[in-house]
Design an enzyme around this catalytic site. Structure first.
Site, PDB file in Angstrom:
ATOM      1  N   LYS A  87      76.932 -32.190  50.286  1.00 48.86           N
ATOM      2  CA  LYS A  87      77.561 -33.429  49.805  1.00 48.86           C
ATOM      3  C   LYS A  87      78.849 -33.691  50.569  1.00 48.86           C
ATOM      4  CE  LYS A  87      76.272 -33.132  44.897  1.00 48.86           C
ATOM      5  NZ  LYS A  87      76.804 -33.003  43.550  1.00 48.86           N
ATOM      6  N   HIS A 143      41.320 -30.093  47.002  1.00 50.90           N
ATOM      7  CA  HIS A 143      40.789 -30.668  48.244  1.00 50.90           C
ATOM      8  C   HIS A 143      41.871 -30.776  49.315  1.00 50.90           C
ATOM      9  CE1 HIS A 143      36.999 -31.506  46.233  1.00 50.90           C
ATOM     10  NE2 HIS A 143      37.761 -31.723  45.170  1.00 50.90           N
ATOM     11  N   GLU A 195      74.408 -41.070  45.611  1.00 49.30           N
ATOM     12  CA  GLU A 195      73.157 -41.834  45.571  1.00 49.30           C
ATOM     13  C   GLU A 195      73.160 -42.827  44.410  1.00 49.30           C
ATOM     14  OE1 GLU A 195      73.465 -38.575  45.754  1.00 49.30           O
ATOM     15  OE2 GLU A 195      72.099 -37.736  47.257  1.00 49.30           O
ATOM     16  N   LYS A 251      75.803 -37.817  34.949  1.00 45.25           N
ATOM     17  CA  LYS A 251      76.723 -36.980  34.178  1.00 45.25           C
ATOM     18  C   LYS A 251      78.153 -37.159  34.696  1.00 45.25           C
ATOM     19  CE  LYS A 251      77.641 -32.178  32.992  1.00 45.25           C
ATOM     20  NZ  LYS A 251      77.187 -30.799  32.995  1.00 45.25           N
ATOM     21  N   GLY A 258      73.013 -30.744  34.015  1.00 44.06           N
ATOM     22  CA  GLY A 258      72.236 -31.890  34.510  1.00 44.06           C
ATOM     23  C   GLY A 258      70.734 -31.690  34.360  1.00 44.06           C
ATOM     24  N   ARG A 259      70.234 -30.522  34.800  1.00 45.01           N
ATOM     25  CA  ARG A 259      68.777 -30.310  34.764  1.00 45.01           C
ATOM     26  C   ARG A 259      68.272 -29.975  33.377  1.00 45.01           C
ATOM     27  NH1 ARG A 259      71.695 -27.086  37.809  1.00 45.01           N
ATOM     28  NH2 ARG A 259      71.894 -24.872  37.345  1.00 45.01           N
ATOM     29  N   GLU A 277      67.215 -24.895  41.221  1.00 45.33           N
ATOM     30  CA  GLU A 277      68.656 -25.154  41.137  1.00 45.33           C
ATOM     31  C   GLU A 277      69.313 -24.134  40.197  1.00 45.33           C
ATOM     32  OE1 GLU A 277      70.629 -29.286  41.821  1.00 45.33           O
ATOM     33  OE2 GLU A 277      70.564 -29.018  39.657  1.00 45.33           O
TER      34      GLU A 277
END
Ligand code: F6P
Length: 542
Positions: free
Chosen positions: A506, A383, A211, A205, A266-267, A352
């Site tokens: 950040k 399990h 990253e 965005k 973003g999400r 978030e």
């Protein structure tokens, strides 16, 4: 005013005290209609919340709480594009991206629907070209591999859905996802791809995320090692962003940019061009079916009374469990292997959005918000971590998610899988009393270990059972959770659409990096950070 001093909140609190002895198992014995009362069937989805620790009164008080928070008005403000993300001064209009009506939606007096349509058309034309073999790489070969580089909301949704929709994959196209800054992620993909037939979608965005920019630069350098011509980048790199300037600076032709807008969080962005890698992998018609599923839930959310409104009920139950029963986490348990990435996606969506400690008025809050969302495929979880769910003193509410029919028709699997999901929900709810265990004991040893075999039960769960897992049903599922998170944010009096909490880390990462690559010892950090940096510097083999 702090929400905990509101009458509706206090009433729920009082009711929670009165419910301290309530056991769901007894409620089923007393009321044979319980399932019917607390389940909703909607368009190929059966939503069952009858195993929650609730009564008629609980739900009535919770609906009051929703009303007191002015939820209906906030819902209208969301869909109408008001700037409800006030700390970023933005509208929140992911719902516009899947709006199938002819109605205009305005932001700053301008209808945004034509812009959305135009990007969708651009996506469709591009996807057609790639699928028809008309989009050619630098040596004239058609594209057969897409590598999406993005992180957070620019990765999790499309990645989760690409996995979930495996039966719908376009056979000649493979889509891979790279998100981690750790070079191992990109390096692993690069060894498996052919630069002549690979297309990178750089999804960000902001187009500034560390990253993504690092991975994108490394991918570009790797690509340029296979061609002498910088102009070949245009055939192998496209961008998905709101930031045309940085896209151009990176070297991607803005004609190869798929735009979206600052009113898409973003999400919440998988419905925008961020969905391009997914649409490349499953076809635009399936991407549109996903959007239609979400639109159907938007309509359900807007028009259903709270008493039959699934996202409202999901949100209220979440608040009941979090704030009044003290459950700190929510486990997401897909009994569908293809939904294995769903917990990760819902984790970002919930945590978030609602992991906040200041309300919409900037006041510090004194109540819990945002449960810790975690989970894994249910059958594998049985399990691994289910022991704690069954017998520890920690209350963990659960969302079971499964489908009746599978895209894979291997004999015997689906019925056994469903039986396991239903059995776990039942066991967690009913538990097993001392009396029941004692009755079953056949030997002295059995009698000696009775306490170890007692289960308290009363673990609350929701069940989402789909007829089939399709693009449409997945669109529904995601939109249900999106609106759940929204409703919770309204009741908790939060801005669910900012994420200032990720900024500090950040900023510090940049400062630490500067000091790490400098020869001087800056000594400006705490002794732990300083000690770790010194150790890294001494041991790092460049
Ligand atoms: O983690 C913070 C965040 O801003 C998320 O909200 C977002 O989804 C992610 O980083 C990626 O951001 P971008 O799409 O701008 O690269």
């Amino acid at each position: 005013m702090c929400i905990t001093t509101n009458t509706a909140w206090k009433n729920v609190q009082q009711h929670a005290l009165e419910m301290s002895e309530f056991h769901v198992r007894d409620a089923f014995v007393e009321d044979s209609e319980r399932f019917k009362k607390y389940s909703i069937h909607l368009d190929g989805l059966l939503f069952d919340y009858s195993k929650q620790r609730i009564t008629k009164e609980t739900m009535e008080l919770l609906f009051e709480l929703a009303k007191e928070s002015d939820l209906e008005n906030w819902r209208d403000r969301l869909f109408n594009g008001e700037r409800i993300n006030h700390t970023e001064d933005r509208s929140v209009l992911h719902t516009a991206l899947r709006d199938m009506s002819d109605d205009p939606i305005y932001v700053d007096g301008k209808d945004i629907k034509p812009g959305i349509d135009s990007v969708l058309k651009k996506m469709e034309a591009f996807i057609d070209k790639v699928h028809n073999g008309d989009w050619l790489g630098f040596t004239g070969k058609p594209i057969d591999t897409i590598v999406n580089i993005g992180i957070g909301g620019s990765d999790l949704g499309p990645k989760m859905l690409y996995e979930a929709l495996k039966p719908y994959h376009i056979p000649k196209i493979k889509v891979c996802f790279v998100s981690n800054l750790d070079g191992a992620d990109l390096a692993n993909q690069i060894t498996q791809i052919d630069p002549e037939t690979t297309l990178f979608t750089i999804a960000s965005k902001t187009f500034t995320t560390l990253e993504t920019m690092q991975n994108a630069n490394t991918a570009r350098n790797w690509f340029l090692r296979h061609t002498e011509n910088e102009s070949d980048i245009a055939k192998h790199f496209v961008a998905i962003s709101t930031n045309a300037e940085s896209v151009a600076e990176f070297g991607i032709d803005t004609n190869n940019m798929f735009e979206f807008w600052d009113w898409v969080g973003g999400r919440y962005s998988l419905w925008s061009a961020i969905g391009l890698p997914l649409a490349l992998g499953i076809g635009m018609h399936h991407f549109n079916a996903l959007r239609e599923g979400a639109f159907d839930i938007d309509t359900h959310f807007k028009t259903s009374p709270f008493e039959r409104n699934i996202p409202v009920i999901m949100a209220l139950i979440g608040i009941w469990n979090r704030n009044f029963l003290g459950a700190e986490t929510l486990a997401i348990l897909p009994y569908d292997h293809l939904l294995k990435d769903l917990p990760d996606f819902l984790q970002q969506l919930g945590m978030e959005s609602n992991g906040k400690s200041v309300d919409r008025d900037g006041e510090e809050i004194d109540y819990a918000t945002g449960a810790v969302v975690w989970g894994a495929t249910g059958n594998n979880g049985q399990h691994a971590f289910f022991q704690l769910l069954h017998q520890s003193k920690t209350l963990v509410p659960l969302d079971f998610i499964g489908s009746v029919n599978s895209g894979y028709s291997l004999e015997g699997h689906q019925q056994k899988l469903f039986s396991n999901m239903a059995a776990q929900a039942k066991a967690l709810m009913c538990g097993k009393t001392e009396e029941e265990v004692t009755k079953e004991a056949k030997s002295q040893h059995d009698r000696d270990i009775v306490p170890y075999r007692v289960f308290d039960g009363n673990v609350p769960s929701n069940m989402f059972l789909f007829d089939h897992l399709t693009p449409h049903s997945l669109g529904m599922l995601i939109a249900l959770y999106e609106h759940k998170v929204f409703v919770q944010g309204i009741i908790w009096n939060l801005n669910s659409f900012d994420q200032w909490g990720v900024e500090l880390g950040k900023k510090l990462a940049n400062e630490i990096l500067d000091d790490l690559i400098s020869d001087e010892n800056t000594n400006k950090h705490d002794s732990s950070t300083e000690g770790l940096m010194n150790y890294f510097k001494a041991s790092f083999m460049d």
